[in-house]
Design a protein around this motif. Sequence first.
Motif, PDB file in Angstrom:
ATOM      1  N   VAL A 197       0.838  -1.142  -0.220  1.00 55.19           N
ATOM      2  CA  VAL A 197      -0.115  -0.057  -0.041  1.00 55.19           C
ATOM      3  C   VAL A 197       0.980   1.228   0.082  1.00 55.19           C
ATOM      4  O   VAL A 197       2.028   1.135   0.750  1.00 55.19           O
ATOM      5  CB  VAL A 197      -1.017  -0.063   1.340  1.00 55.19           C
ATOM      6  CG1 VAL A 197      -0.155   0.240   2.451  1.00 55.19           C
ATOM      7  CG2 VAL A 197      -1.966   0.996   0.994  1.00 55.19           C
ATOM      8  N   THR A 198       0.749   2.411  -0.809  1.00 52.08           N
ATOM      9  CA  THR A 198       1.170   3.534  -0.805  1.00 52.08           C
ATOM     10  C   THR A 198       0.201   4.693  -0.664  1.00 52.08           C
ATOM     11  O   THR A 198      -1.117   4.411  -0.870  1.00 52.08           O
ATOM     12  CB  THR A 198       1.814   3.571  -2.239  1.00 52.08           C
ATOM     13  OG1 THR A 198       2.630   5.169  -1.956  1.00 52.08           O
ATOM     14  CG2 THR A 198       1.016   3.479  -3.210  1.00 52.08           C
ATOM     15  N   GLN A 199       0.515   5.761  -0.090  1.00 54.60           N
ATOM     16  CA  GLN A 199      -0.505   6.753   0.353  1.00 54.60           C
ATOM     17  C   GLN A 199      -0.008   8.137  -0.515  1.00 54.60           C
ATOM     18  O   GLN A 199       1.224   8.183  -0.657  1.00 54.60           O
ATOM     19  CB  GLN A 199      -0.524   7.417   1.624  1.00 54.60           C
ATOM     20  CG  GLN A 199      -1.586   6.246   2.509  1.00 54.60           C
ATOM     21  CD  GLN A 199      -0.911   4.984   3.126  1.00 54.60           C
ATOM     22  OE1 GLN A 199       0.363   5.277   3.160  1.00 54.60           O
ATOM     23  NE2 GLN A 199      -1.606   4.004   3.115  1.00 54.60           N
ATOM     24  N   ILE A 200      -1.091   8.788  -0.752  1.00 57.69           N
ATOM     25  CA  ILE A 200      -0.714  10.199  -1.411  1.00 57.69           C
ATOM     26  C   ILE A 200      -0.195  11.146  -0.380  1.00 57.69           C
ATOM     27  O   ILE A 200      -0.992  11.433   0.855  1.00 57.69           O
ATOM     28  CB  ILE A 200      -1.931  10.748  -2.318  1.00 57.69           C
ATOM     29  CG1 ILE A 200      -2.122   9.808  -3.536  1.00 57.69           C
ATOM     30  CG2 ILE A 200      -1.352  12.164  -2.525  1.00 57.69           C
ATOM     31  CD1 ILE A 200      -3.157  10.421  -4.336  1.00 57.69           C
ATOM     32  N   THR A 201       0.776  11.638  -0.301  1.00 58.29           N
ATOM     33  CA  THR A 201       1.307  12.773   0.708  1.00 58.29           C
ATOM     34  C   THR A 201       0.632  13.850   0.609  1.00 58.29           C
ATOM     35  O   THR A 201      -0.021  14.459  -0.390  1.00 58.29           O
ATOM     36  CB  THR A 201       2.986  12.941   0.602  1.00 58.29           C
ATOM     37  OG1 THR A 201       3.063  13.350  -0.390  1.00 58.29           O
ATOM     38  CG2 THR A 201       3.334  11.266   0.702  1.00 58.29           C
ATOM     39  N   GLU A 202       1.021  14.811   1.420  1.00 57.89           N
ATOM     40  CA  GLU A 202       0.530  16.133   1.465  1.00 57.89           C
ATOM     41  C   GLU A 202       0.941  17.015   0.112  1.00 57.89           C
ATOM     42  O   GLU A 202       0.239  17.829  -0.310  1.00 57.89           O
ATOM     43  CB  GLU A 202       0.879  16.941   2.828  1.00 57.89           C
ATOM     44  CG  GLU A 202       0.115  16.473   3.942  1.00 57.89           C
ATOM     45  CD  GLU A 202       0.549  17.126   5.074  1.00 57.89           C
ATOM     46  OE1 GLU A 202       1.411  18.198   5.089  1.00 57.89           O
ATOM     47  OE2 GLU A 202      -0.059  16.864   6.308  1.00 57.89           O
ATOM     48  N   ASN A 203       2.292  16.847  -0.293  1.00 51.43           N
ATOM     49  CA  ASN A 203       2.830  17.373  -1.509  1.00 51.43           C
ATOM     50  C   ASN A 203       2.321  16.830  -2.910  1.00 51.43           C
ATOM     51  O   ASN A 203       2.829  17.126  -3.838  1.00 51.43           O
ATOM     52  CB  ASN A 203       4.222  17.727  -1.264  1.00 51.43           C
ATOM     53  CG  ASN A 203       4.877  16.182  -1.337  1.00 51.43           C
ATOM     54  OD1 ASN A 203       4.167  15.237  -1.256  1.00 51.43           O
ATOM     55  ND2 ASN A 203       6.333  16.295  -1.126  1.00 51.43           N
ATOM     56  N   GLY A 204       1.329  15.623  -2.679  1.00 47.18           N
ATOM     57  CA  GLY A 204       1.001  15.045  -3.833  1.00 47.18           C
ATOM     58  C   GLY A 204       1.738  13.874  -4.307  1.00 47.18           C
ATOM     59  O   GLY A 204       1.322  13.507  -5.578  1.00 47.18           O
ATOM     60  N   THR A 205       2.447  13.551  -3.650  1.00 48.00           N
ATOM     61  CA  THR A 205       3.502  12.459  -4.108  1.00 48.00           C
ATOM     62  C   THR A 205       3.020  11.100  -3.524  1.00 48.00           C
ATOM     63  O   THR A 205       2.473  11.272  -2.494  1.00 48.00           O
ATOM     64  CB  THR A 205       5.160  12.650  -3.933  1.00 48.00           C
ATOM     65  OG1 THR A 205       5.334  12.934  -2.516  1.00 48.00           O
ATOM     66  CG2 THR A 205       5.272  14.126  -4.906  1.00 48.00           C
ATOM     67  N   TRP A 206       3.506  10.151  -3.964  1.00 51.27           N
ATOM     68  CA  TRP A 206       3.223   9.147  -3.532  1.00 51.27           C
ATOM     69  C   TRP A 206       4.239   8.473  -2.458  1.00 51.27           C
ATOM     70  O   TRP A 206       5.430   8.695  -2.467  1.00 51.27           O
ATOM     71  CB  TRP A 206       3.061   7.935  -4.500  1.00 51.27           C
ATOM     72  CG  TRP A 206       2.090   7.597  -5.399  1.00 51.27           C
ATOM     73  CD1 TRP A 206       2.067   8.157  -6.733  1.00 51.27           C
ATOM     74  CD2 TRP A 206       0.799   7.525  -5.209  1.00 51.27           C
ATOM     75  NE1 TRP A 206       0.962   8.148  -7.506  1.00 51.27           N
ATOM     76  CE2 TRP A 206      -0.071   7.674  -6.436  1.00 51.27           C
ATOM     77  CE3 TRP A 206       0.143   6.955  -4.089  1.00 51.27           C
ATOM     78  CZ2 TRP A 206      -1.410   7.555  -6.588  1.00 51.27           C
ATOM     79  CZ3 TRP A 206      -1.364   6.649  -4.251  1.00 51.27           C
ATOM     80  CH2 TRP A 206      -2.172   7.164  -5.663  1.00 51.27           C
ATOM     81  N   SER A 207       3.839   7.996  -1.486  1.00 54.24           N
ATOM     82  CA  SER A 207       4.680   7.554  -0.331  1.00 54.24           C
ATOM     83  C   SER A 207       5.248   6.221  -0.621  1.00 54.24           C
ATOM     84  O   SER A 207       5.144   5.450  -1.417  1.00 54.24           O
ATOM     85  CB  SER A 207       3.975   7.252   1.347  1.00 54.24           C
ATOM     86  OG  SER A 207       3.097   6.248   1.013  1.00 54.24           O
ATOM     87  N   THR A 208       6.549   5.612  -0.115  1.00 58.04           N
ATOM     88  CA  THR A 208       7.110   4.608  -0.509  1.00 58.04           C
ATOM     89  C   THR A 208       6.283   3.182  -0.135  1.00 58.04           C
ATOM     90  O   THR A 208       5.828   3.227   1.197  1.00 58.04           O
ATOM     91  CB  THR A 208       8.476   4.393   0.448  1.00 58.04           C
ATOM     92  OG1 THR A 208       9.592   5.411   0.148  1.00 58.04           O
ATOM     93  CG2 THR A 208       9.141   2.995   0.217  1.00 58.04           C
ATOM     94  N   PRO A 209       5.866   2.401  -0.945  1.00 56.01           N
ATOM     95  CA  PRO A 209       4.947   1.375  -0.645  1.00 56.01           C
ATOM     96  C   PRO A 209       5.642   0.305   0.319  1.00 56.01           C
ATOM     97  O   PRO A 209       6.939   0.299   0.586  1.00 56.01           O
ATOM     98  CB  PRO A 209       4.828   0.671  -2.002  1.00 56.01           C
ATOM     99  CG  PRO A 209       5.614   1.995  -2.970  1.00 56.01           C
ATOM    100  CD  PRO A 209       6.492   2.687  -2.429  1.00 56.01           C
ATOM    101  N   MET A 210       4.794   0.161   1.115  1.00 56.07           N
ATOM    102  CA  MET A 210       5.078  -0.803   2.428  1.00 56.07           C
ATOM    103  C   MET A 210       3.980  -2.050   2.216  1.00 56.07           C
ATOM    104  O   MET A 210       2.948  -1.762   1.754  1.00 56.07           O
ATOM    105  CB  MET A 210       4.660  -0.123   3.620  1.00 56.07           C
ATOM    106  CG  MET A 210       5.707   1.024   3.772  1.00 56.07           C
ATOM    107  SD  MET A 210       7.440   0.728   4.085  1.00 56.07           S
ATOM    108  CE  MET A 210       7.613  -0.107   5.468  1.00 56.07           C
TER     109      MET A 210
END
Length: 506
Positions: free
Chosen positions: A340-353
Motif C-alpha cells: 500500500v502507498t499513500q498520497i502525501t500532502e505534497n501530492g506524491t506517493w509514499s514509499t510502498p510498504m
Amino acid sequence: MKVHILWFCILLMATSCSIAQPGMYATSSKKAIKLYEEANICFKDLDPRTGERRSLNCAESNAMKALEKDPTFIDALLLMAEINIVRGDFTKAIEYKEQVLTINPNYSVNEFYYIASLAMGMGDYEKGLKFSKLFLSRRNTSEVFQDMARRYLDNCEFALEAIKTPNEYKPLNLGEAINSDRPEYFPTLTADDKTLLYTRNIEDERVPFMGEQEDFFISTWSNGEWDKGENLGLPINTRYNEGAPTFSADGRYVIFVGCETGYRGELNYGENRQGYGSCDLFASEKVGDKWTQPFNLGKPVNSNHWESQPCFSADGKSLYFIRGIVRQGRKNPAEQDIYVTQITENGTWSTPMKVPGKINTPYREESVMIHPDGETIYFSSNGHPGMGGLDIYVSRRETDGSWGVPVNLGYPINTFKNENSLLVSAKGDLAFFASDREGGFGSLDLYSFVLPDKLKPVRTTYVKGIVYDAITKKHLPAHFKLIDLETGEVVKEAYANSGNGEFLVA
C-alpha cells in the motif's frame, strides 16, 4: 479456472525423477525395456516453438505394450502416470502410481507426496489427507516437500470441514452485454455501482505470434441491466496488453497495468510508454468525456520488479497493489505480496510498504480489493488454509490500523481450483468474479452473486452531481472537502471533472 500452476511444477519434478536411466530398469524383460525406451523417446519429443509434448499417443502406445510384456514394470507404470499428468487426467495418474506402491511399497517415499499433490489438484481431499499423512510419517524426506505436505494436510482438513457447511451461492452470469466467447476478467466499479470496467482478451491481427491482446471494455447500468460493453479505445487501449484496471470512486481516474513488450530490461511498454522493468502501474484522467494519455506512476510505486492488480481506495488517498519480486534471470515473479502507498500532502506517493497485519504470507497473494468502506479488504492467496490453489479471503481492519486474521470465503465460493478477481459492490450486497464454469458464453465470463451476510462489508453511501454556474449554466471544475465540524478533520476530499463538472464523493 485453470488448476494452479504449482501442481504442474511439482509434478514435473516427479517426471524427472521417475523416468529410469538405461540399465537401471525394474524388469528383466528385454522386449518390455525396448518398448519403454521407445515410449520414453516419444514422451521427450517437444515442439521447439511451444515446448508442448507432441508425441503422447506414441508414448502411451509403447508404454502400454511394455506393460503387456511385464504388468509389474514400475518404470512403464510411472511413465503412464506422467503421460496422464500432462493430459490433465489426474485420476488415471494416481491409479498408476498406486499400482507402483502396491508392487513395491518401499519404491520411493516421494510417491506418497506426488499422489497427495495430484489429489489436491483434483479436489480429492480424503486421498490428499491420507497420502500427506503417509509422507509426513516417513523420515529423511525433502524439507521442501515436508513443508508442502503440511500445507496439503492443513488444506484438506479445512476443506473437508468447509464442505459440511456450504455457503448459499448462486452465481449469475452478467449476460451477453458484458460477456463474449473471449475471456472477460478483472472487473472494477465506480462507487455508485453504475459503471463497470473490465478486461477482455481479444483477437488482434496486429499482434505477432499470438494474435491476441488485452483491452478494457466499459458498460453502464441503466433500466435494470448492463448496457453493451464498449471498447474503451485510445489512448488507453493499444495493440499491447492493458490489464487489471481500478477506478477511482468517481470514475475520474483509472489505474492499470502495462508490461514490457519485448525482452526484459528493454523498458519498452509500447505506444511511447516507458517503465522501470517487468510490469508497471499507469494512470489516466478523464477530462470531460476524453481520457488523457496514460502516464507511469513512477517511483517509488513502480520498480524493476512486478507491480500489478491495483486497487484505489474510495477516499483517493491510498493505492493497494501486488508486488512480485523478479529474480535475476527469471521472468516470472516470486514472493507476491500486497503493498500500500499513500498520497502525501505534497501530492506524491509514499514509499510502498507491505500491508500491516496478518494478510501476507511467504507464498502468493494477489487480486486485492479495498472496499469503499475502508475497513474491509478482499484478496486471493494460497498461503492461508483453504480449499487448494488460490482462495478468496476477507480481512477487517483492527483498531491499530493493521489487518486482522483473514477469513476464507468458504465453500463453494472457493474450490480446489483458482479463485480470484473478486469485486464487491459499494452497497456490499453483490460480489463479482470471473469464472470459466460450464454454461457461460465461452472461456472466462463475469458473474455476480449475493454475498453472505457474514462476509459483507459496511454499506457505503455516496453523493454525486454536477457543478455549474447558476447564471451561465456553464459546467465548472471544483474542489470539495467534507469536514468534521467537531474535530476540524477533513473526512473526504474530491475534485469535480474539469471538463464537465461531474463529481462523486463516496
